[in-house]
Design an enzyme around this catalytic site. Structure first.
Site, short mmCIF file in Angstrom:
data_model
loop_
_atom_site.label_atom_id
_atom_site.label_comp_id
_atom_site.label_asym_id
_atom_site.label_seq_id
_atom_site.Cartn_x
_atom_site.Cartn_y
_atom_site.Cartn_z
N ASP A 8 7.71 -2.33 8.00
CA ASP A 8 8.02 -1.13 7.19
C ASP A 8 9.66 -1.05 7.40
OD1 ASP A 8 5.37 0.89 7.45
OD2 ASP A 8 5.45 -0.92 8.90
N GLU A 39 7.63 1.41 2.04
CA GLU A 39 7.05 2.73 2.09
C GLU A 39 7.96 3.84 2.75
OE1 GLU A 39 3.59 4.47 3.53
OE2 GLU A 39 4.21 4.27 5.45
N ASN A 40 8.88 3.35 3.67
CA ASN A 40 9.85 4.12 4.20
C ASN A 40 11.32 4.04 3.88
OD1 ASN A 40 7.18 3.78 6.91
ND2 ASN A 40 7.62 5.78 6.05
N ASN A 67 0.93 4.92 3.18
CA ASN A 67 0.48 6.38 2.82
C ASN A 67 1.70 7.19 2.22
OD1 ASN A 67 1.24 5.59 5.75
ND2 ASN A 67 1.48 7.87 5.97
N HIS A 68 3.05 6.59 2.41
CA HIS A 68 4.10 7.29 1.99
C HIS A 68 4.66 7.04 0.60
CE1 HIS A 68 4.96 9.76 5.40
NE2 HIS A 68 4.94 9.02 6.20
N HIS A 154 -2.47 -1.62 5.99
CA HIS A 154 -1.47 -0.30 6.56
C HIS A 154 -2.29 0.64 7.37
CE1 HIS A 154 2.37 1.55 6.31
NE2 HIS A 154 1.72 2.79 6.08
N HIS A 179 2.62 0.20 9.48
CA HIS A 179 2.48 1.60 9.78
C HIS A 179 2.89 2.10 10.93
CE1 HIS A 179 0.95 5.71 9.07
NE2 HIS A 179 0.38 5.45 10.14
N HIS A 181 4.86 0.83 13.16
CA HIS A 181 6.55 0.38 13.34
C HIS A 181 6.91 -0.01 14.68
CE1 HIS A 181 7.87 3.76 10.18
NE2 HIS A 181 7.00 3.00 9.94
#
Length: 271
Positions: A8, A39-40, A67-68, A154, A179, A181
């Site tokens: 991520d 996604e982040n 999810n983001h 994820h 996910h 991290h």
């Protein structure tokens, strides 16, 4: 062939580190293909079209999500027109974008990338095992016409991730988690030849709480207050991921090794 997957990307610090390191890593390691979870990437929540383009220009071939994925509304029209940006394939039918993509390397090798989201302690999307059964080749990658098959799972739970790894064993070149991290120390080749790592970690500042500034995160733990809004930490980032080399006869993993460059974590180099 040799493929690198990066965990991520969190905020500006993570983006800048990836943009700086990917061209060097492609050259030094002789990489054929690079995939990163993004996604982040934009302020820690979602990814913008502009940041997607910057990562593609730096040498990231495919960006996966989680999810983001939908945190930035401007990504909605973009994701339908950009096949290199994936979201989890187990979102409901009719969701914008796609979760599976077939790509070619600069030398014409065929890479299948599958992005799924786990369900334990996560949003209850469609069953990722059903999606994988539909998307994965029936035999080894090479027997099915692919040079490399990559699965980004994820999710939170290590048990679910290991279950996915064993389910894909022998049909994917790499199954890697995102996910949490935090890079796990379990990179290895499963019994039937699939490279596996429970979580690739993040590309971000580890002087943080999973990439976010410590003060606001601690405030939430201490006071249970949702504000102030969390912001990505902006110190030196560690680029975290994994590198897989395949057996050209099967397309399965001959070797999998972690990579960690820069920032606060101990260095790991895939040799």
């Amino acid at each position: 062939m040799k493929v690198m997957f990066l965990g991520d990307i969190v905020g500006r610090s993570g983006r800048e580190a990836v943009i700086e390191e990917v061209p060097r890593l492609r050259a030094q390691l002789g990489l054929d293909f690079v995939v990163a979870n993004g996604e982040n990437a934009t302020h820690g929540f979602g990814i913008s079209p502009k940041n997607c383009e910057e990562l593609f220009e730096a040498g990231v071939d495919v960006i996966t999500g989680g999810n983001h994925t939908w945190d930035r509304t401007e990504i909605l029209p973009f994701i339908d027109d950009e096949p290199r940006l994936l979201r989890p394939a187990n979102f409901p039918k009719g969701t914008p974008g796609r979760g599976v993509g077939l790509f070619e390397t600069r030398d014409g090798a065929r890479v299948l990338v599958i992005n799924v989201m786990c369900r334990l302690f996560m949003e209850l999307l469609d069953n990722p095992f059903d999606v994988l059964e539909s998307a994965l080749p029936a035999a080894t990658p090479s027997e099915s016409g692919f040079d490399f098959v990559l699965v980004d799972m994820h999710g939170e739970a290590t048990s679910e991730k290991y279950g996915i790894g064993h389910y894909c064993d022998g049909r994917a070149s790499l199954v890697v988690g995102t996910h949490t991290h935090v890079p796990t120390a379990d990179a290895h080749v499963l019994e039937n030849g699939t490279g596996y790592q429970t979580d690739a970690g993040m590309c971000g500042d580890y002087d943080s709480v999973i990439g976010m500034q410590k003060e606001a995160s601690l405030g939430r733990f201490l006071n249970q207050l949702p504000k102030p809004r969390m912001q990505p930490a902006e110190g030196d980032a560690t680029v975290c991921g994994t590198v897989v080399e395949t057996d050209p006869k099967t397309g399965l993993a001959a070797k999998i090794l972690p990579i960690r460059v820069g920032g606060r974590l101990s260095r790991a180099w895939p040799v």
